[in-house]
Scaffold this motif. Structure first.
Motif, PDB file in Angstrom:
ATOM      1  N   GLU A  15       0.814  -1.213   0.000  1.00 28.41           N
ATOM      2  CA  GLU A  15       0.000   0.000   0.000  1.00 28.41           C
ATOM      3  C   GLU A  15       0.854   1.272   0.000  1.00 28.41           C
ATOM      4  N   TRP A  16       2.161   1.124   0.149  1.00 26.64           N
ATOM      5  CA  TRP A  16       3.065   2.265   0.147  1.00 26.64           C
ATOM      6  C   TRP A  16       4.349   1.868  -0.549  1.00 26.64           C
ATOM      7  N   SER A  17       4.910   2.804  -1.300  1.00 24.58           N
ATOM      8  CA  SER A  17       6.165   2.519  -2.001  1.00 24.58           C
ATOM      9  C   SER A  17       6.942   3.821  -2.147  1.00 24.58           C
ATOM     10  N   SER A  18       8.180   3.698  -2.547  1.00 23.29           N
ATOM     11  CA  SER A  18       8.996   4.898  -2.753  1.00 23.29           C
ATOM     12  C   SER A  18       8.441   5.719  -3.917  1.00 23.29           C
ATOM     13  N   GLU A  19       7.797   5.037  -4.871  1.00 21.42           N
ATOM     14  CA  GLU A  19       7.186   5.760  -5.994  1.00 21.42           C
ATOM     15  C   GLU A  19       6.028   6.642  -5.507  1.00 21.42           C
ATOM     16  N   LYS A  20       5.194   6.101  -4.614  1.00 26.48           N
ATOM     17  CA  LYS A  20       4.098   6.888  -4.049  1.00 26.48           C
ATOM     18  C   LYS A  20       4.643   8.059  -3.242  1.00 26.48           C
ATOM     19  N   GLU A  21       5.704   7.797  -2.510  1.00 27.22           N
ATOM     20  CA  GLU A  21       6.320   8.850  -1.705  1.00 27.22           C
ATOM     21  C   GLU A  21       6.831   9.981  -2.594  1.00 27.22           C
ATOM     22  N   GLU A  22       7.512   9.629  -3.674  1.00 26.27           N
ATOM     23  CA  GLU A  22       8.020  10.637  -4.606  1.00 26.27           C
ATOM     24  C   GLU A  22       6.885  11.430  -5.239  1.00 26.27           C
ATOM     25  N   ALA A  23       5.792  10.743  -5.598  1.00 31.21           N
ATOM     26  CA  ALA A  23       4.649  11.420  -6.204  1.00 31.21           C
ATOM     27  C   ALA A  23       4.048  12.431  -5.234  1.00 31.21           C
ATOM     28  N   ILE A  24       3.945  12.055  -3.970  1.00 35.88           N
ATOM     29  CA  ILE A  24       3.391  12.972  -2.969  1.00 35.88           C
ATOM     30  C   ILE A  24       4.321  14.163  -2.755  1.00 35.88           C
ATOM     31  N   LEU A  25       5.602  13.919  -2.733  1.00 40.08           N
ATOM     32  CA  LEU A  25       6.557  15.015  -2.531  1.00 40.08           C
ATOM     33  C   LEU A  25       6.514  16.032  -3.667  1.00 40.08           C
ATOM     34  N   LYS A  26       6.117  15.578  -4.856  1.00 44.04           N
ATOM     35  CA  LYS A  26       6.071  16.470  -6.015  1.00 44.04           C
ATOM     36  C   LYS A  26       4.717  17.160  -6.174  1.00 44.04           C
ATOM     37  N   GLU A  27       3.709  16.733  -5.411  1.00 46.01           N
ATOM     38  CA  GLU A  27       2.374  17.331  -5.521  1.00 46.01           C
ATOM     39  C   GLU A  27       2.352  18.722  -4.896  1.00 46.01           C
ATOM     40  N   HIS A  28       1.529  19.570  -5.465  1.00 47.56           N
ATOM     41  CA  HIS A  28       1.287  20.899  -4.900  1.00 47.56           C
ATOM     42  C   HIS A  28      -0.091  20.858  -4.269  1.00 47.56           C
ATOM     43  N   LEU A  29      -0.126  20.767  -2.956  1.00 46.77           N
ATOM     44  CA  LEU A  29      -1.380  20.554  -2.250  1.00 46.77           C
ATOM     45  C   LEU A  29      -1.908  21.812  -1.577  1.00 46.77           C
ATOM     46  N   HIS A  30      -1.395  22.962  -1.958  1.00 47.96           N
ATOM     47  CA  HIS A  30      -1.873  24.194  -1.325  1.00 47.96           C
ATOM     48  C   HIS A  30      -3.260  24.567  -1.843  1.00 47.96           C
ATOM     49  N   THR A  31      -3.965  25.322  -1.047  1.00 45.43           N
ATOM     50  CA  THR A  31      -5.301  25.785  -1.435  1.00 45.43           C
ATOM     51  C   THR A  31      -5.173  26.963  -2.386  1.00 45.43           C
ATOM     52  N   PRO A  32      -5.806  26.868  -3.531  1.00 44.37           N
ATOM     53  CA  PRO A  32      -5.706  28.010  -4.470  1.00 44.37           C
ATOM     54  C   PRO A  32      -6.472  29.219  -3.919  1.00 44.37           C
ATOM     55  N   TYR A  33      -5.919  30.366  -4.174  1.00 44.81           N
ATOM     56  CA  TYR A  33      -6.576  31.592  -3.731  1.00 44.81           C
ATOM     57  C   TYR A  33      -7.637  32.001  -4.747  1.00 44.81           C
ATOM     58  N   ILE A  34      -8.766  32.457  -4.253  1.00 44.14           N
ATOM     59  CA  ILE A  34      -9.844  32.918  -5.109  1.00 44.14           C
ATOM     60  C   ILE A  34      -9.903  34.440  -4.972  1.00 44.14           C
ATOM     61  N   TYR A  35      -9.777  35.120  -6.102  1.00 44.06           N
ATOM     62  CA  TYR A  35      -9.769  36.578  -6.064  1.00 44.06           C
ATOM     63  C   TYR A  35     -11.099  37.123  -6.465  1.00 44.06           C
TER      64      TYR A  35
END
Length: 79
Positions: free
Chosen positions: A59-79
């Motif tokens: 259920e976990w691998s180094s590939e999943k870890e790398e994918a998560i590290l590369k994700e941008h999970l911040h909330t987008p700002y709405i103007y």
């Protein structure tokens, strides 16, 4: 989670009560630091064991870890 009102009694579970009793014997900052380090070590080991289990179950691998590290999970700002 709802926040308790100031007049509401806190109900402790048996582990919390045991820790409160034990902490009453702590007299110095050094003792407090040692206890904090021991608790941190305990929970760190539990996290490691959980991660090892996830890896063993596939259920976990180094590939999943790398994918998560590369994700941008911040909330987008709405103007």
């Amino acid at each position: 989670m709802a926040q308790a009102s100031p007049n509401q009694a806190t109900v402790f579970n048996p582990m919390q009560l045991q820790l409160l009793k034990m902490f009453s014997y702590v007299r110095t900052d050094e003792q407090m630091k040692e206890i904090k380090a021991a608790l941190c070590d305990y929970f760190f080991k539990k996290v490691e064991e959980g991660m090892d289990t996830l890896c063993e179950q596939g259920e976990w691998s180094s590939e999943k870890e790398e994918a998560i590290l590369k994700e941008h999970l911040h909330t987008p700002y709405i103007y």
